[in-house]
Design a protein around this motif. Structure first.
Motif, PDB file in Angstrom:
ATOM      1  N   ASN A   1       0.829  -1.209   0.000  1.00  0.00           N
ATOM      2  CA  ASN A   1       0.000   0.000   0.000  1.00  0.00           C
ATOM      3  C   ASN A   1       0.864   1.259   0.000  1.00  0.00           C
ATOM      4  O   ASN A   1       0.545   2.241  -0.669  1.00  0.00           O
ATOM      5  CB  ASN A   1      -0.939   0.015   1.199  1.00  0.00           C
ATOM      6  CG  ASN A   1      -2.077  -0.963   1.048  1.00  0.00           C
ATOM      7  OD1 ASN A   1      -2.395  -1.388  -0.053  1.00  0.00           O
ATOM      8  ND2 ASN A   1      -2.683  -1.323   2.157  1.00  0.00           N
TER       9      ASN A   1
ATOM     10  N   ARG B   1       0.784   4.122  -2.907  1.00  0.00           N
ATOM     11  CA  ARG B   1       0.435   5.520  -2.627  1.00  0.00           C
ATOM     12  C   ARG B   1       1.518   6.471  -3.120  1.00  0.00           C
ATOM     13  O   ARG B   1       1.230   7.525  -3.688  1.00  0.00           O
ATOM     14  CB  ARG B   1       0.199   5.706  -1.132  1.00  0.00           C
ATOM     15  CG  ARG B   1      -1.094   5.096  -0.656  1.00  0.00           C
ATOM     16  CD  ARG B   1      -1.294   5.273   0.832  1.00  0.00           C
ATOM     17  NE  ARG B   1      -2.541   4.664   1.253  1.00  0.00           N
ATOM     18  CZ  ARG B   1      -2.652   3.812   2.263  1.00  0.00           C
ATOM     19  NH1 ARG B   1      -1.600   3.500   2.996  1.00  0.00           N
ATOM     20  NH2 ARG B   1      -3.832   3.298   2.579  1.00  0.00           N
TER      21      ARG B   1
ATOM     22  N   ASP C   1       0.506   8.376   3.053  1.00  0.00           N
ATOM     23  CA  ASP C   1       0.658   7.016   3.572  1.00  0.00           C
ATOM     24  C   ASP C   1       0.902   7.041   5.079  1.00  0.00           C
ATOM     25  O   ASP C   1       0.318   6.249   5.817  1.00  0.00           O
ATOM     26  CB  ASP C   1       1.809   6.307   2.864  1.00  0.00           C
ATOM     27  CG  ASP C   1       2.016   4.902   3.379  1.00  0.00           C
ATOM     28  OD1 ASP C   1       1.073   4.090   3.290  1.00  0.00           O
ATOM     29  OD2 ASP C   1       3.109   4.610   3.887  1.00  0.00           O
TER      30      ASP C   1
END
Length: 91
Positions: free
Chosen positions: A24, A28, A70
């Motif tokens: 993730n 991002r 993030d």
């Protein structure tokens, strides 16, 4: 001309498949860099400058923005998890 059109058509497919194994955080940051590069190139091109320098600057700013986002999302998730654990402990 046909090769250029084919390359332009296949570029998004290649880029999307390359992102499948990313975390993730990496997604991002890459998304921020891509959005920043597109915005930077567009703004500088409209202003009459060299779009490549706008893309480079925009990508750098976008990557930093993606990193900051993030960190924000991770802290939000950590706060949720600590509240959830605290709620479970009182039961």
């Amino acid at each position: 001309m046909m090769k250029k059109t084919l390359a332009i058509a296949l570029t998004p497919v290649i880029l999307l498949t390359a992102c499948s194994g990313m975390s993730n955080s990496q997604q991002r940051e890459l998304s921020g860099a891509a959005i920043g590069a597109a915005a930077g190139a567009g703004i500088v091109a409209i202003a009459g400058g060299t779009a490549i320098w706008g893309a480079v600057g925009g990508a750098a700013v976008g990557a930093v923005g993606g990193y900051a986002y993030d960190k924000y999302e991770k802290s939000k998730q950590q706060e949720y998890n600590s509240g959830y654990q605290a709620g479970k402990a009182t039961q």
